[in-house]
Design an enzyme around this catalytic site. Sequence first.
Site, PDB file in Angstrom:
ATOM      1  N   LYS A 124       3.077  -1.400  -5.974  1.00 53.67           N
ATOM      2  CA  LYS A 124       3.379  -2.512  -5.064  1.00 53.67           C
ATOM      3  C   LYS A 124       4.499  -3.430  -5.561  1.00 53.67           C
ATOM      4  O   LYS A 124       5.170  -4.087  -4.756  1.00 53.67           O
ATOM      5  CB  LYS A 124       2.118  -3.326  -4.805  1.00 53.67           C
ATOM      6  CG  LYS A 124       1.068  -2.623  -3.961  1.00 53.67           C
ATOM      7  CD  LYS A 124       1.503  -2.521  -2.518  1.00 53.67           C
ATOM      8  CE  LYS A 124       0.351  -2.061  -1.625  1.00 53.67           C
ATOM      9  NZ  LYS A 124       0.737  -2.054  -0.194  1.00 53.67           N
ATOM     10  N   SER A 159      -1.576   5.957  -7.224  1.00 52.22           N
ATOM     11  CA  SER A 159      -0.843   4.766  -6.784  1.00 52.22           C
ATOM     12  C   SER A 159      -1.253   3.478  -7.478  1.00 52.22           C
ATOM     13  O   SER A 159      -0.500   2.507  -7.458  1.00 52.22           O
ATOM     14  CB  SER A 159      -0.989   4.597  -5.269  1.00 52.22           C
ATOM     15  OG  SER A 159      -2.359   4.505  -4.911  1.00 52.22           O
TER      16      SER A 159
END
Length: 409
Positions: free
Chosen positions: A61, A311
Amino acid sequence: MNYRKAHPVPPVTLDDVRGAQKMLSGVARTTAMEGSRHLSQLVGAPVHFKCENLQRTGSFKLRGAYVRIAGLLPEERAAGVVAASAGNHAQGVALASTLLGVRSTVFMPKGAPLPKISATRHYGAEVRLHGQVVDETLAAAQEYAAETGAVFIHPFDHPDVIAGQGTVGLEILEQCPEVRTIVLGIGGGGLAAGVAIAVKALRPDVRIVGVQAAGAAAYPPSLAAGHPVSIENPATMADGMKVGRPGDVPFGIVGELVDEVRTVTEDELSAALLLCLERAKLVVEPAGASPVAALLSDPGAFEGPVVAVLSGGNVDPVLLQRVLRHGMSAQGRYLAVRLRLTDRPGALATLLGVLSVVDANVLDVSHVRTDPRLGLAEAEVELHLETKGPEHCAEVGRALREAGYTVID
């Protein structure tokens, strides 16, 4: 199931992603690519992990957040930024803002893991808790932006964010040029859209497979309908993909460029997280383990070499403990047994001796002597055992029955 359809691609290009990569130089790490021998054997081809769980702030992110905030005009930076997130985007925005000298406010769900709340504050953001799910938190953050003039930094629904996340795709092609399939988790769709733009522009032959938690899978019905569809009360342990509606910008890209979207169960997520810890020695949150869950559930469906994008690794220790226990149970590593025995001195010790012979580790014992269902000389025992897998569970059951015990459940 393949839902791929033709959609006009929004204005995010390979050049945008390459520009984002230059912008992120010295900010985001080029994360490691690690091979997985166990999954390679299952799939029958090389499987590699793209370890974004080792990125700064613990997830991909930071990439999109930094590119978005760095692109703001001076007067926009002066007004500050606001974001909403269950944790990973929150930390990315907080660190990116601090690095760029911008004031940040982050709204997080009331149930967000405490380590993520603490880390977000540590990176420099003011944290406000609001709502039970990300969609409610998003609405509160957007209202705050309208009231204060702060720039809203969406976690996935903006071209700059998508371009930043797409740098993961460029790194994959550099680190594993022979890749044939990329598997990644999908929440709102920013990562999948960005990676698809970068990869398909350079290697249109590479298959891209998105994975969602079955209890929060908004993309399959949305792709089937041809437009974003909201689902009510998304429910999954994978808070990083607990999104009730696809983003408008990534939705068109995913529909055009992502070849397939699959779903995985909570049991499969638990097993995947356990595999990452035991076999790869990697701490991965449930959303980050979703590609591994897809590979475990249907290994023959993926052409190799395969790259699975891990992720994120920001997992609450309390959740990790619960998920590991659930994952071990799903793999037959825990066994709960309820049985009856004669209520006499030494009976429990004899029972435990039988279990010792078959090498079952007793974690907990509940011994009931007074119950209307029991005979005068009977006792009921519930045992929680740690075992070595389904075959060992069956061996324990056989040993108990051969020793003359009545196994109720």
